[in-house]
Design a protein around this motif. Structure first.
Motif, PDB file in Angstrom:
ATOM      1  N   ARG A 186       0.842  -1.194   0.000  1.00 28.06           N
ATOM      2  CA  ARG A 186       0.000   0.000   0.000  1.00 28.06           C
ATOM      3  C   ARG A 186       0.877   1.243   0.000  1.00 28.06           C
ATOM      4  O   ARG A 186       1.969   1.242   0.553  1.00 28.06           O
ATOM      5  N   PHE A 203       0.498   5.650   0.543  1.00 25.85           N
ATOM      6  CA  PHE A 203      -0.391   6.642   1.125  1.00 25.85           C
ATOM      7  C   PHE A 203       0.013   8.025   0.655  1.00 25.85           C
ATOM      8  O   PHE A 203       1.193   8.338   0.559  1.00 25.85           O
ATOM      9  N   THR A 204      -0.984   8.855   0.385  1.00 22.65           N
ATOM     10  CA  THR A 204      -0.721  10.244   0.017  1.00 22.65           C
ATOM     11  C   THR A 204      -0.405  11.029   1.289  1.00 22.65           C
ATOM     12  O   THR A 204      -0.744  10.587   2.391  1.00 22.65           O
ATOM     13  N   ALA A 264      -1.905  13.586   2.394  1.00 29.87           N
ATOM     14  CA  ALA A 264      -3.175  13.886   3.066  1.00 29.87           C
ATOM     15  C   ALA A 264      -3.679  12.674   3.854  1.00 29.87           C
ATOM     16  O   ALA A 264      -4.185  12.818   4.973  1.00 29.87           O
ATOM     17  N   GLN A 265      -3.527  11.483   3.285  1.00 32.54           N
ATOM     18  CA  GLN A 265      -3.941  10.270   3.987  1.00 32.54           C
ATOM     19  C   GLN A 265      -3.067  10.054   5.228  1.00 32.54           C
ATOM     20  O   GLN A 265      -3.567   9.682   6.286  1.00 32.54           O
ATOM     21  N   LYS A 266      -1.778  10.280   5.090  1.00 29.43           N
ATOM     22  CA  LYS A 266      -0.873  10.123   6.234  1.00 29.43           C
ATOM     23  C   LYS A 266      -1.291  11.065   7.353  1.00 29.43           C
ATOM     24  O   LYS A 266      -1.346  10.665   8.527  1.00 29.43           O
ATOM     25  N   GLN A 267      -1.593  12.304   7.004  1.00 31.45           N
ATOM     26  CA  GLN A 267      -2.011  13.275   8.016  1.00 31.45           C
ATOM     27  C   GLN A 267      -3.323  12.843   8.658  1.00 31.45           C
ATOM     28  O   GLN A 267      -3.486  12.945   9.866  1.00 31.45           O
ATOM     29  N   ALA A 268      -4.251  12.341   7.859  1.00 29.91           N
ATOM     30  CA  ALA A 268      -5.535  11.885   8.389  1.00 29.91           C
ATOM     31  C   ALA A 268      -5.346  10.693   9.327  1.00 29.91           C
ATOM     32  O   ALA A 268      -5.959  10.640  10.401  1.00 29.91           O
ATOM     33  N   TYR A 269      -4.497   9.738   8.944  1.00 31.04           N
ATOM     34  CA  TYR A 269      -4.217   8.597   9.812  1.00 31.04           C
ATOM     35  C   TYR A 269      -3.539   9.052  11.102  1.00 31.04           C
ATOM     36  O   TYR A 269      -3.844   8.556  12.182  1.00 31.04           O
ATOM     37  N   GLU A 316      -7.152  -0.269  11.271  1.00 38.64           N
ATOM     38  CA  GLU A 316      -6.722   0.325  10.010  1.00 38.64           C
ATOM     39  C   GLU A 316      -5.655  -0.512   9.300  1.00 38.64           C
ATOM     40  O   GLU A 316      -5.288  -0.219   8.172  1.00 38.64           O
ATOM     41  N   TRP A 361       5.776   8.766  10.077  1.00 39.33           N
ATOM     42  CA  TRP A 361       4.930   9.837   9.553  1.00 39.33           C
ATOM     43  C   TRP A 361       4.914  11.039  10.490  1.00 39.33           C
ATOM     44  O   TRP A 361       4.844  12.177  10.049  1.00 39.33           O
ATOM     45  N   ASP A 383      -0.695  14.864  -4.173  1.00 37.85           N
ATOM     46  CA  ASP A 383      -0.929  13.453  -3.888  1.00 37.85           C
ATOM     47  C   ASP A 383       0.137  12.509  -4.437  1.00 37.85           C
ATOM     48  O   ASP A 383       0.429  11.506  -3.843  1.00 37.85           O
TER      49      ASP A 383
END
Length: 150
Positions: free
Chosen positions: A32, A34-35, A37-42, A62, A72, A86
């Motif tokens: 997998r 991750f962008t 933005a996804q890293k920040q969200a996680y 997750e 991260w 992204d």
């Protein structure tokens, strides 16, 4: 004690359990990515879960590892996740970026301790004023008793 049940795979009979084949029975999973933005969200979700004591549960749900969160977090603290598109690679922080991130964390801890100390000093000052007031009124009461009734 259970004995392995024979399993037929590709026309061959092998010993094994028919109820559980393992995580890579079908084929290896694709890695997998991750962008930013996804890293920040996680990271945000993980830190919120940790605040209520469910950090490890969040990671299990997750399908993430704590080492990813550490990596991260370092990238975020070094400013590597901000403003990235992204598809842009994030990479690892340079020595200078890592030092800046470390100093920022240290500054936040120091500011928190300073706020706590200022609050404690404010409380101590008010307690001193209260004790001085109590002492003064007690002294006035004793002086009045010594003078006697009029």
């Amino acid at each position: 004690m259970t004995t392995p049940t024979p399993v037929v795979e590709d026309g061959q009979v092998t010993a094994g359990s028919s109820s559980r084949r393992g995580p890579r029975a079908d084929r290896p999973r694709a890695r997998r990515s991750f962008t930013p933005a996804q890293k920040q969200a996680y990271l945000d979700g993980y830190e919120a879960a940790r605040a209520i004591g469910d950090g490890e549960g969040y990671l299990r749900r997750e399908g993430l590892y704590s080492s990813l969160m550490s990596e991260w977090r370092r990238a975020r603290d070094a400013g590597l996740l901000e403003g990235k598109s992204d598809g842009a690679p994030v990479g690892r922080p340079s020595a200078e970026q890592a030092e800046i991130a470390r100093l920022k964390r240290e500054l936040e801890v120091t500011r928190s301790k300073l706020a706590t100390t200022e609050t404690a000093l404010d409380i101590m000052g008010k307690a001193r004023e209260l004790l001085a007031s109590i002492s003064k009124s007690e002294q006035e009461r004793q002086d009045e008793q010594q003078r006697g009734p009029r």
